[in-house]
Write a protein that holds these residues in place. Structure first.
Motif, PDB file in Angstrom:
ATOM      1  N   ALA A 221     -12.026  23.956 -16.439  1.00  0.00           N
ATOM      2  CA  ALA A 221     -13.113  23.052 -16.840  1.00  0.00           C
ATOM      3  C   ALA A 221     -12.595  21.627 -16.698  1.00  0.00           C
ATOM      4  O   ALA A 221     -11.521  21.299 -17.214  1.00  0.00           O
ATOM      5  N   VAL A 222     -13.337  20.809 -15.957  1.00  0.00           N
ATOM      6  CA  VAL A 222     -12.921  19.420 -15.757  1.00  0.00           C
ATOM      7  C   VAL A 222     -13.994  18.509 -16.347  1.00  0.00           C
ATOM      8  O   VAL A 222     -15.110  18.454 -15.836  1.00  0.00           O
ATOM      9  N   ASN A 223     -13.640  17.867 -17.436  1.00  0.00           N
ATOM     10  CA  ASN A 223     -14.581  16.972 -18.151  1.00  0.00           C
ATOM     11  C   ASN A 223     -15.943  17.634 -18.354  1.00  0.00           C
ATOM     12  O   ASN A 223     -16.997  16.997 -18.234  1.00  0.00           O
ATOM     13  N   LEU A 224     -15.937  18.893 -18.624  1.00  0.00           N
ATOM     14  CA  LEU A 224     -17.180  19.667 -18.676  1.00  0.00           C
ATOM     15  C   LEU A 224     -17.973  19.333 -19.944  1.00  0.00           C
ATOM     16  O   LEU A 224     -17.476  19.460 -21.064  1.00  0.00           O
ATOM     17  N   THR A 225     -19.200  18.899 -19.706  1.00  0.00           N
ATOM     18  CA  THR A 225     -20.053  18.467 -20.819  1.00  0.00           C
ATOM     19  C   THR A 225     -21.433  19.071 -20.652  1.00  0.00           C
ATOM     20  O   THR A 225     -21.956  19.137 -19.538  1.00  0.00           O
ATOM     21  N   LYS A 226     -22.003  19.515 -21.757  1.00  0.00           N
ATOM     22  CA  LYS A 226     -23.385  19.994 -21.721  1.00  0.00           C
ATOM     23  C   LYS A 226     -24.131  19.431 -22.919  1.00  0.00           C
ATOM     24  O   LYS A 226     -23.725  19.625 -24.070  1.00  0.00           O
ATOM     25  N   SER A 227     -25.186  18.703 -22.627  1.00  0.00           N
ATOM     26  CA  SER A 227     -25.975  18.156 -23.732  1.00  0.00           C
ATOM     27  C   SER A 227     -27.439  18.510 -23.548  1.00  0.00           C
ATOM     28  O   SER A 227     -27.923  18.678 -22.420  1.00  0.00           O
ATOM     29  N   TYR A 228     -28.120  18.642 -24.670  1.00  0.00           N
ATOM     30  CA  TYR A 228     -29.571  18.859 -24.690  1.00  0.00           C
ATOM     31  C   TYR A 228     -30.159  17.685 -25.459  1.00  0.00           C
ATOM     32  O   TYR A 228     -30.107  17.675 -26.693  1.00  0.00           O
ATOM     33  N   GLY A 229     -30.628  16.694 -24.744  1.00  0.00           N
ATOM     34  CA  GLY A 229     -31.093  15.476 -25.410  1.00  0.00           C
ATOM     35  C   GLY A 229     -29.922  14.814 -26.117  1.00  0.00           C
ATOM     36  O   GLY A 229     -28.879  14.576 -25.511  1.00  0.00           O
ATOM     37  N   SER A 230     -30.076  14.611 -27.419  1.00  0.00           N
ATOM     38  CA  SER A 230     -28.986  13.952 -28.158  1.00  0.00           C
ATOM     39  C   SER A 230     -27.961  14.973 -28.672  1.00  0.00           C
ATOM     40  O   SER A 230     -26.893  14.590 -29.152  1.00  0.00           O
ATOM     41  N   PHE A 231     -28.290  16.256 -28.564  1.00  0.00           N
ATOM     42  CA  PHE A 231     -27.365  17.281 -29.056  1.00  0.00           C
ATOM     43  C   PHE A 231     -26.329  17.625 -27.988  1.00  0.00           C
ATOM     44  O   PHE A 231     -26.685  17.989 -26.861  1.00  0.00           O
ATOM     45  N   ILE A 232     -25.076  17.474 -28.356  1.00  0.00           N
ATOM     46  CA  ILE A 232     -24.004  17.787 -27.395  1.00  0.00           C
ATOM     47  C   ILE A 232     -23.444  19.170 -27.699  1.00  0.00           C
ATOM     48  O   ILE A 232     -22.786  19.377 -28.719  1.00  0.00           O
ATOM     49  N   ALA A 233     -23.723  20.105 -26.818  1.00  0.00           N
ATOM     50  CA  ALA A 233     -23.275  21.492 -27.030  1.00  0.00           C
ATOM     51  C   ALA A 233     -21.823  21.665 -26.624  1.00  0.00           C
ATOM     52  O   ALA A 233     -21.100  22.485 -27.182  1.00  0.00           O
ATOM     53  N   LEU A 234     -21.403  20.891 -25.624  1.00  0.00           N
ATOM     54  CA  LEU A 234     -20.017  20.962 -25.160  1.00  0.00           C
ATOM     55  C   LEU A 234     -19.609  19.554 -24.733  1.00  0.00           C
ATOM     56  O   LEU A 234     -20.323  18.903 -23.977  1.00  0.00           O
ATOM     57  N   SER A 235     -18.468  19.115 -25.269  1.00  0.00           N
ATOM     58  CA  SER A 235     -18.099  17.727 -25.058  1.00  0.00           C
ATOM     59  C   SER A 235     -16.784  17.593 -24.286  1.00  0.00           C
ATOM     60  O   SER A 235     -15.721  17.938 -24.809  1.00  0.00           O
ATOM     61  N   ASP A 236     -16.887  17.147 -23.072  1.00  0.00           N
ATOM     62  CA  ASP A 236     -15.722  16.756 -22.284  1.00  0.00           C
ATOM     63  C   ASP A 236     -14.586  17.794 -22.337  1.00  0.00           C
ATOM     64  O   ASP A 236     -13.444  17.455 -22.627  1.00  0.00           O
ATOM     65  N   LEU A 237     -14.923  19.019 -22.020  1.00  0.00           N
ATOM     66  CA  LEU A 237     -13.920  20.100 -22.081  1.00  0.00           C
ATOM     67  C   LEU A 237     -13.004  20.040 -20.858  1.00  0.00           C
ATOM     68  O   LEU A 237     -13.455  20.019 -19.717  1.00  0.00           O
ATOM     69  N   ASN A 238     -11.717  19.983 -21.139  1.00  0.00           N
ATOM     70  CA  ASN A 238     -10.708  20.081 -20.071  1.00  0.00           C
ATOM     71  C   ASN A 238      -9.794  21.246 -20.417  1.00  0.00           C
ATOM     72  O   ASN A 238      -9.113  21.225 -21.442  1.00  0.00           O
ATOM     73  N   LEU A 239      -9.825  22.244 -19.585  1.00  0.00           N
ATOM     74  CA  LEU A 239      -9.076  23.464 -19.884  1.00  0.00           C
ATOM     75  C   LEU A 239      -8.754  24.158 -18.580  1.00  0.00           C
ATOM     76  O   LEU A 239      -9.627  24.321 -17.728  1.00  0.00           O
TER      77      LEU A 239
END
Lengths: 275, 314
Positions: free
Chosen positions: B7-25
């Motif tokens: 995961a490279v800077n992996l981010t998932k947001s729904y509007g203002s809700f951030i489900a996954l924030s800047d995942l690096n793994l």
């Protein structure tokens, strides 16, 4: 670990079609739709046999016009709703998409595979209805099939393609199967016909933007001579304009409906998230 | 293709809700990595991003070094995933459902029959192979789902709480399947909220909460780093009952802070120090010839570390 090559997208499309069809044939919905087609055909057979209405028994072409021209479109709409109504929305609502989408397969292959399966299943229902129509005509008029019926059949297939495109579009638009099915039912069976009549009667404009208007070629081709494109009927001071779609116009409307809704449906499915 | 998930800077947001924030793994090699986190932490979101079931808002999900979103077919060609509890077309039998997946994944036709039999046998569903899936219980469907993951013999496997819906025997069987996959040099990324499952099956653990990665390390290092007082709890199993004199002897060993009996043949030993201290303890226990047959980090130690970590993010 074994090394294996993922098949082409076309091969995967046919795989989806094969198993979707298998699911249809095993499920009650195929039997029910087949039953509906057979019941409509049987009722028409009984009614025509008993009452012998003149519109059916004058000539072979009139028979096809009264039988096929009035009922084929409904068979198309019903089978499209049965097989296409929840084809895509069900992938989300029933979570069947979770079984396939996480594999190395493009969503377009899933969409096209399911569309093809719905088309084949619907086509089989139509073929059964065609067989009943032709057998009845054979009973009254012998082995005599006017070429217009072949054309009408081809237009019916085009209408099926078009309606399935629209049905799949609504199925992609909504995640709820019942909303997708309800929208298609309301539009195809009531709303489009109502709009067509209102536009004809009060706006005096040709309803070229309606798929149901385009489908008019299925019945019109069985009318000899082909109906006038524009007809004005006067009731005293009131004039009512009615339009009969021409063949090129009808083919264009149905083809455009299919192309536009297929592209939109596919884009929606590609973009829709499983969450 | 590389055996890796990244995961490279992996981010998932729904509007203002951030489900996954800047995942690096980056996960590489043949091992099993547990993915731990409370409900709503972002575990399933991460796995869905790795299978292109949802699109990233930012960043990239790479499988075998290939971006899943831009080239899904190639990226997932050697990777199989089980996300949530999928439903199978109810009118199909397990054999047909698995045939569909085998065809989609390109399993050679001459091998399909045997692979399907083997996969169904592995999940103990062989006797149900010709029955319609629509009549199966949730647990039985999940077994078929697991078989669908095994069918293509993938080198990378992602499992999202795979024991969901299974009875205790089914859970144990799934763990054995995961262990056997590990022995066959697979890279397994498995989300779970069952700490004993992760301790039992996984080599490493990634912990996530509120969409953020809290830690990624071996289980023992996680326990060392995040336990409350730096202690390290080991569960030691014996072939025979341990008496008080043996427990007293163990208590005197270097780095041992305390002992407690779990039952007649299992002892919980708390030690201080790092992995070397643990190695030393194992050596000393073996030297005592007191019938040691198992030696593993305690589930409760991981639980304690997990709770500490989650508490810090509240």
């Amino acid at each position: 670990m074994s090394k294996q090559d993922v098949p082409s997208s076309i091969a995967q499309t046919f795989t989806v079609t094969k198993f979707e069809l298998l699911n249809y044939f095993r499920s009650r919905r195929f039997i029910i739709m087949l039953g509906i087609g057979v019941i409509i055909g049987a009722l028409l057979t009984l009614l025509v046999g008993y009452y012998r209405p003149s519109s059916f028994t004058t000539s072979s072409i009139d028979f096809y016009s009264s039988w096929w021209g009035t009922s084929a479109a409904y068979i198309v709409i019903l089978s499209s709703i049965f097989f296409g109504g929840d084809a895509i929305s069900g992938e989300f609502q029933n979570k069947t998409g979770y079984f396939t989408v996480g594999n190395p397969i493009r969503r377009s292959s899933i969409y096209m595979g399911k569309w093809l399966a719905a088309f084949i299943a619907s086509f089989m229902i139509i073929v059964v209805f065609v067989a009943m129509t032709v057998l009845n005509n054979f009973y009254y008029f012998g082995p005599n099939m006017p070429y217009q019926f072949v054309e009408s059949f081809l237009f019916t297939v085009l209408y099926l393609i078009s309606v399935l495109g629209l049905t799949f579009f609504f199925s992609s638009l909504f995640k709820s199967s019942s909303i997708a099915i309800l929208t298609t039912v309301v539009l195809m069976l009531f709303a489009f016909s109502l709009i067509q009549n209102l536009v004809n009667a009060f706006v005096h404009t040709e309803p070229w933007f309606l798929i149901t208007y385009g489908a008019g070629i299925i019945g019109n081709i069985l009318t000899v001579p082909y109906p006038l494109h524009t007809a004005i009927t006067r009731f005293g001071h009131v004039a009512i304009t009615s339009y009969a779609v021409t063949v090129p116009e009808g083919v264009a409307i149905l083809a455009i409906y299919f192309i536009v809704t297929a592209i939109l449906g596919l884009v929606l499915f590609e973009r829709k998230e499983f969450n | 293709m590389r055996q890796s998930i990244e995961a490279v800077n992996l981010t998932k947001s729904y509007g203002s809700f951030i489900a996954l924030s800047d995942l690096n793994l980056k996960l590489e090699g043949a091992k099993c990595i547990g993915f731990l986190g409370p409900n709503g932490a972002g575990k399933t979101t991460t796995l869905k991003l790795f299978t292109d079931m949802i699109r990233p808002s930012e960043g990239h999900a790479l499988v075998g070094g290939i971006d899943v979103h831009s080239n899904k077919k190639e990226a997932l060609s050697s990777c199989a995933a089980l996300i949530e509890t999928p439903e199978i077309y109810p009118s199909l039998t397990p054999v047909e459902a698995l045939s569909m997946i085998a065809e989609i994944r390109g399993v050679p036709s001459e091998e399909r029959g045997k692979r399907i039999e083997d996969s169904l046998s592995e999940v103990k569903m062989l006797e149900w192979k010709d029955k319609k899936v629509g009549r199966f219980s949730k647990g039985m469907k999940q077994r078929v789902n697991i078989a669908s993951v095994l069918i293509s013999d993938p080198s990378i496997i992602m499992l999202d709480e795979p024991t969901t819906g299974l009875d205790p025997r089914g859970m144990s069987e799934v763990r054995e399947i995961v262990k056997s996959l590990k022995r066959r040099n697979r890279l397994i990324f498995m989300s779970s909220h069952l700490l004993n499952e992760v301790t039992d099956v996984c080599d490493e653990v990634a912990m996530i909460d509120h969409g953020k990665l809290l830690a990624y390390d071996t289980i023992s290092n996680i326990i060392l780093k995040f336990s409350e007082n730096g202690s390290n709890i080991i569960e030691v199993g014996f072939s025979r009952a341990v008496d008080d004199s043996i427990i007293a002897e163990i208590g005197k060993l270097g780095n041992v802070k305390g002992t407690s009996k779990i039952d007649e043949t299992n002892l919980r030993v708390e030690i201080s120090g790092d992995i070397k201290a643990r190695e030393g303890l194992l050596y000393e226990l073996a030297s005592m010839k007191i019938g040691v047959i198992s030696f593993k980090p305690s589930t409760s130690a991981l639980e304690s570390s997990y709770l500490n970590m989650i508490k810090e993010t509240l």
